[in-house]
Design a protein around this motif. Structure first.
Motif, PDB file in Angstrom:
ATOM      1  N   LEU A  96      -1.472   7.122 -12.873  1.00 11.80           N
ATOM      2  CA  LEU A  96      -1.944   5.390 -13.003  1.00 11.80           C
ATOM      3  C   LEU A  96      -2.938   6.005 -12.032  1.00 11.80           C
ATOM      4  O   LEU A  96      -3.038   4.216 -11.140  1.00 11.80           O
ATOM      5  N   GLY A  97      -3.593   6.753 -11.456  1.00 13.28           N
ATOM      6  CA  GLY A  97      -4.964   6.446 -10.020  1.00 13.28           C
ATOM      7  C   GLY A  97      -5.715   5.402 -10.574  1.00 13.28           C
ATOM      8  O   GLY A  97      -6.503   5.452  -9.287  1.00 13.28           O
ATOM      9  N   GLY A  98      -5.860   5.267 -11.372  1.00 14.50           N
ATOM     10  CA  GLY A  98      -7.042   4.699 -11.621  1.00 14.50           C
ATOM     11  C   GLY A  98      -7.006   3.289 -11.405  1.00 14.50           C
ATOM     12  O   GLY A  98      -7.717   2.387 -10.337  1.00 14.50           O
ATOM     13  N   LEU A  99      -5.629   2.887 -11.936  1.00 15.83           N
ATOM     14  CA  LEU A  99      -4.913   1.726 -11.649  1.00 15.83           C
ATOM     15  C   LEU A  99      -4.746   1.058 -10.223  1.00 15.83           C
ATOM     16  O   LEU A  99      -5.451   0.351  -9.847  1.00 15.83           O
ATOM     17  N   ILE A 100      -4.451   1.991  -9.978  1.00 15.06           N
ATOM     18  CA  ILE A 100      -3.487   1.317  -7.945  1.00 15.06           C
ATOM     19  C   ILE A 100      -4.940   1.455  -7.520  1.00 15.06           C
ATOM     20  O   ILE A 100      -4.991   0.968  -6.281  1.00 15.06           O
ATOM     21  N   PHE A 101      -5.172   2.606  -7.713  1.00 13.39           N
ATOM     22  CA  PHE A 101      -6.968   2.364  -6.373  1.00 13.39           C
ATOM     23  C   PHE A 101      -8.071   1.538  -6.726  1.00 13.39           C
ATOM     24  O   PHE A 101      -8.066   0.616  -6.225  1.00 13.39           O
ATOM     25  N   SER A 102      -7.892   0.847  -7.637  1.00 17.25           N
ATOM     26  CA  SER A 102      -8.674   0.070  -8.391  1.00 17.25           C
ATOM     27  C   SER A 102      -7.983  -1.390  -7.978  1.00 17.25           C
ATOM     28  O   SER A 102      -8.669  -2.377  -6.904  1.00 17.25           O
ATOM     29  N   ALA A 103      -6.821  -1.793  -7.917  1.00 17.39           N
ATOM     30  CA  ALA A 103      -6.311  -3.090  -7.944  1.00 17.39           C
ATOM     31  C   ALA A 103      -5.431  -2.937  -6.311  1.00 17.39           C
ATOM     32  O   ALA A 103      -5.213  -3.953  -5.871  1.00 17.39           O
ATOM     33  N   VAL A 104      -5.196  -1.752  -5.608  1.00 20.51           N
ATOM     34  CA  VAL A 104      -4.879  -1.933  -3.830  1.00 20.51           C
ATOM     35  C   VAL A 104      -5.089  -0.902  -3.432  1.00 20.51           C
ATOM     36  O   VAL A 104      -6.178  -1.614  -2.553  1.00 20.51           O
ATOM     37  N   LEU A 105      -5.755   0.237  -3.348  1.00 22.56           N
ATOM     38  CA  LEU A 105      -6.083   0.652  -2.338  1.00 22.56           C
ATOM     39  C   LEU A 105      -7.475   0.997  -2.457  1.00 22.56           C
ATOM     40  O   LEU A 105      -7.852   1.768  -1.055  1.00 22.56           O
ATOM     41  N   ASN A 106      -7.942   0.487  -2.947  1.00 18.08           N
ATOM     42  CA  ASN A 106      -9.879   0.173  -2.908  1.00 18.08           C
ATOM     43  C   ASN A 106     -10.446  -1.135  -1.894  1.00 18.08           C
ATOM     44  O   ASN A 106     -11.560  -1.207  -1.792  1.00 18.08           O
ATOM     45  N   HIS A 107      -8.826  -1.738  -1.446  1.00 11.35           N
ATOM     46  CA  HIS A 107      -9.783  -3.274  -0.754  1.00 11.35           C
ATOM     47  C   HIS A 107      -8.820  -3.030   0.645  1.00 11.35           C
ATOM     48  O   HIS A 107      -7.565  -2.654   0.841  1.00 11.35           O
ATOM     49  N   GLU A 108      -9.311  -4.245   1.130  1.00 12.18           N
ATOM     50  CA  GLU A 108      -8.886  -4.289   2.602  1.00 12.18           C
ATOM     51  C   GLU A 108      -7.761  -5.021   3.023  1.00 12.18           C
ATOM     52  O   GLU A 108      -7.095  -4.878   3.875  1.00 12.18           O
ATOM     53  N   ARG A 109      -7.549  -5.986   2.012  1.00 15.24           N
ATOM     54  CA  ARG A 109      -6.678  -7.242   2.240  1.00 15.24           C
ATOM     55  C   ARG A 109      -5.838  -7.970   1.111  1.00 15.24           C
ATOM     56  O   ARG A 109      -6.671  -7.207   0.091  1.00 15.24           O
ATOM     57  N   LEU A 110      -4.870  -7.962   0.858  1.00 14.86           N
ATOM     58  CA  LEU A 110      -4.070  -8.541   0.199  1.00 14.86           C
ATOM     59  C   LEU A 110      -4.590  -9.063  -0.500  1.00 14.86           C
ATOM     60  O   LEU A 110      -4.866  -9.674  -1.863  1.00 14.86           O
ATOM     61  N   GLU A 111      -6.121 -10.256  -0.002  1.00 14.13           N
ATOM     62  CA  GLU A 111      -5.966 -11.211  -1.019  1.00 14.13           C
ATOM     63  C   GLU A 111      -7.760 -10.690  -1.604  1.00 14.13           C
ATOM     64  O   GLU A 111      -7.480 -11.338  -2.758  1.00 14.13           O
ATOM     65  N   CYS A 112      -8.014 -10.231  -1.095  1.00 16.43           N
ATOM     66  CA  CYS A 112      -9.249  -9.331  -1.561  1.00 16.43           C
ATOM     67  C   CYS A 112      -8.260  -8.312  -2.793  1.00 16.43           C
ATOM     68  O   CYS A 112      -9.351  -8.603  -3.964  1.00 16.43           O
TER      69      CYS A 112
ATOM     70  N   ARG B 150       1.372  -1.040  -0.249  1.00 13.66           N
ATOM     71  CA  ARG B 150      -0.113  -0.211   0.032  1.00 13.66           C
ATOM     72  C   ARG B 150       0.550   1.196   0.588  1.00 13.66           C
ATOM     73  O   ARG B 150       0.397   1.999  -0.471  1.00 13.66           O
ATOM     74  N   GLU B 151       1.646   1.157   0.873  1.00 15.34           N
ATOM     75  CA  GLU B 151       2.714   2.681   0.473  1.00 15.34           C
ATOM     76  C   GLU B 151       3.570   3.084  -1.110  1.00 15.34           C
ATOM     77  O   GLU B 151       3.824   3.898  -0.922  1.00 15.34           O
ATOM     78  N   GLU B 152       3.668   1.423  -1.322  1.00 16.75           N
ATOM     79  CA  GLU B 152       4.440   1.075  -3.031  1.00 16.75           C
ATOM     80  C   GLU B 152       3.189   2.593  -3.868  1.00 16.75           C
ATOM     81  O   GLU B 152       3.527   2.756  -4.577  1.00 16.75           O
ATOM     82  N   ALA B 153       2.169   1.416  -3.259  1.00 21.99           N
ATOM     83  CA  ALA B 153       0.734   1.892  -4.226  1.00 21.99           C
ATOM     84  C   ALA B 153       0.977   3.392  -4.354  1.00 21.99           C
ATOM     85  O   ALA B 153       1.299   4.349  -4.818  1.00 21.99           O
ATOM     86  N   ALA B 154       0.750   4.152  -3.314  1.00 19.90           N
ATOM     87  CA  ALA B 154       0.246   5.400  -3.023  1.00 19.90           C
ATOM     88  C   ALA B 154       1.801   6.281  -3.969  1.00 19.90           C
ATOM     89  O   ALA B 154       1.516   7.599  -3.943  1.00 19.90           O
ATOM     90  N   ALA B 155       3.111   5.828  -3.229  1.00 24.13           N
ATOM     91  CA  ALA B 155       4.635   6.432  -3.661  1.00 24.13           C
ATOM     92  C   ALA B 155       3.602   6.294  -5.639  1.00 24.13           C
ATOM     93  O   ALA B 155       4.599   7.345  -6.085  1.00 24.13           O
ATOM     94  N   ILE B 156       3.238   5.652  -6.016  1.00 19.12           N
ATOM     95  CA  ILE B 156       2.948   5.274  -7.806  1.00 19.12           C
ATOM     96  C   ILE B 156       2.464   6.713  -7.976  1.00 19.12           C
ATOM     97  O   ILE B 156       2.538   6.969  -9.146  1.00 19.12           O
ATOM     98  N   ILE B 157       1.125   6.633  -7.633  1.00 19.56           N
ATOM     99  CA  ILE B 157       0.076   7.651  -7.725  1.00 19.56           C
ATOM    100  C   ILE B 157       1.066   8.841  -7.243  1.00 19.56           C
ATOM    101  O   ILE B 157       0.942   9.907  -8.045  1.00 19.56           O
ATOM    102  N   HIS B 158       1.486   8.898  -5.802  1.00 19.01           N
ATOM    103  CA  HIS B 158       2.672  10.383  -5.829  1.00 19.01           C
ATOM    104  C   HIS B 158       2.824  11.046  -7.560  1.00 19.01           C
ATOM    105  O   HIS B 158       3.989  11.963  -8.164  1.00 19.01           O
ATOM    106  N   ALA B 159       4.131   9.641  -7.715  1.00 22.74           N
ATOM    107  CA  ALA B 159       5.448  10.229  -8.092  1.00 22.74           C
ATOM    108  C   ALA B 159       4.295  10.317 -10.504  1.00 22.74           C
ATOM    109  O   ALA B 159       4.774  10.863 -11.034  1.00 22.74           O
TER     110      ALA B 159
END
Length: 281
Positions: free
Chosen positions: A40-56, A27-36
């Motif tokens: 890619l915000g749509g991809l990163i939120f959809s793939a990582v930040l919108n989810h509660e757990r790694l499994e999900c 999640r930290e690395e995902a936030a860094a991608i959006i900052h850079a």
């Protein structure tokens, strides 16, 4: 245990880091991608930040890649959820695989890289979920996932195969692992590896790969034979007989050419043949 991890939205960052450091770092690395690169915000939120757990998150990431007109992503996510509910240890194995790829692949600088991009990692996670569905009697769904994984990732793993944790498959193109194959923990393999049979037998007919083994690119291990723990199979070799533990084999047909050169070949990833002395205890 994975089931004890509560929603990340309910946890302070420090607590999430303590409970699930792998997911915290992704999640930290995902936030860094959006900052850079905000594009890619749509991809990163959809793939990582919108989810509660790694499994999900991983279930949704794989479903988006595997779904098609025959079976859509939503049905695949539901099947993956069923598999995870039945066997929560899959989440622990996923995390061990993330750590293995990051540790052994010099091209992997972040935990998020295999999650987002590496087809070897994604194919192994597809296998893990398909394997559980197969064990639950959902054989045709598991075969569908095997077929789609082969088409999408170039990796064909029978859902009945048994594969341990801490697996790293680098590049992954043209990997084949047969129905009765067994792969131990902390195994590394490169592209075009085959763990196959030698004929039309229907019984136990595929290799048994010990823990800590390194399988070089293009290695073919055929038949119901055993590769001993912490051994190395050189690139392009064809192995037709058992290999003792902590040895290096090379050639067509493969022969023992020396010791493995280190205690854990799968972690060192050393594929040269100049270190063949017995490892220090």
């Amino acid at each position: 245990m994975v089931q004890s991890i509560v929603a990340t939205s309910q946890l302070a960052p420090g607590k999430l880091k303590a409970i699930d450091p792998v997911w915290f770092r992704i999640r930290e690395e995902a936030a860094a991608i959006i900052h850079a690169d905000p594009s890619l915000g749509g991809l990163i939120f959809s793939a990582v930040l919108n989810h509660e757990r790694l499994e999900c998150a991983l279930s949704h990431r794989l479903a988006q890649r595997l779904g098609n007109a025959d079976i859509g992503p939503e049905l695949i996510v539901q099947a993956f959820d069923d598999a995870l509910d039945a066997r929560s240890e899959i989440g622990e194995e996923m995390r061990a695989d993330v750590l293995a790829v990051h540790d052994r692949d010099p091209a992997c600088d972040r935990y998020i890289d295999p999650f987002l991009y590496f087809k070897g990692f994604q194919a192994v996670q597809t296998y893990r979920l398909a394997h559980q569905l197969y064990a639950m009697g959902r054989v045709d769904f598991a075969f569908y996932l095997q077929s789609r994984s082969s088409m999408v990732f170039g990796v064909d793993i029978h859902p009945a195969a048994q594969i341990g944790r801490g697996i790293m498959i680098d590049h992954a193109h043209s990997i084949v692992i047969g129905e009765t194959a067994v792969v131990g923990d902390n195994v590394s393999m490169l592209h075009a590896v085959t763990l196959g049979g030698t004929g039309k037998e229907h019984d136990d007919r595929h290799p048994k790969i010990g823990s800590g083994v390194l399988l070089g690119a293009g290695a073919k291990v055929l038949g119901n034979i055993r590769i001993g723990d912490c051994s190395r199979v050189a690139s392009g070799s064809v192995v037709l007989h058992d290999v003792p533990a902590n040895r290096t084999v090379a050639g067509v047909p493969a022969k023992v050419v020396g010791f493995a050169g280190c205690a854990e070949p799968a972690k060192s990833m050393n594929q040269t043949l100049d270190e063949i002395e017995p490892p220090e205890c």
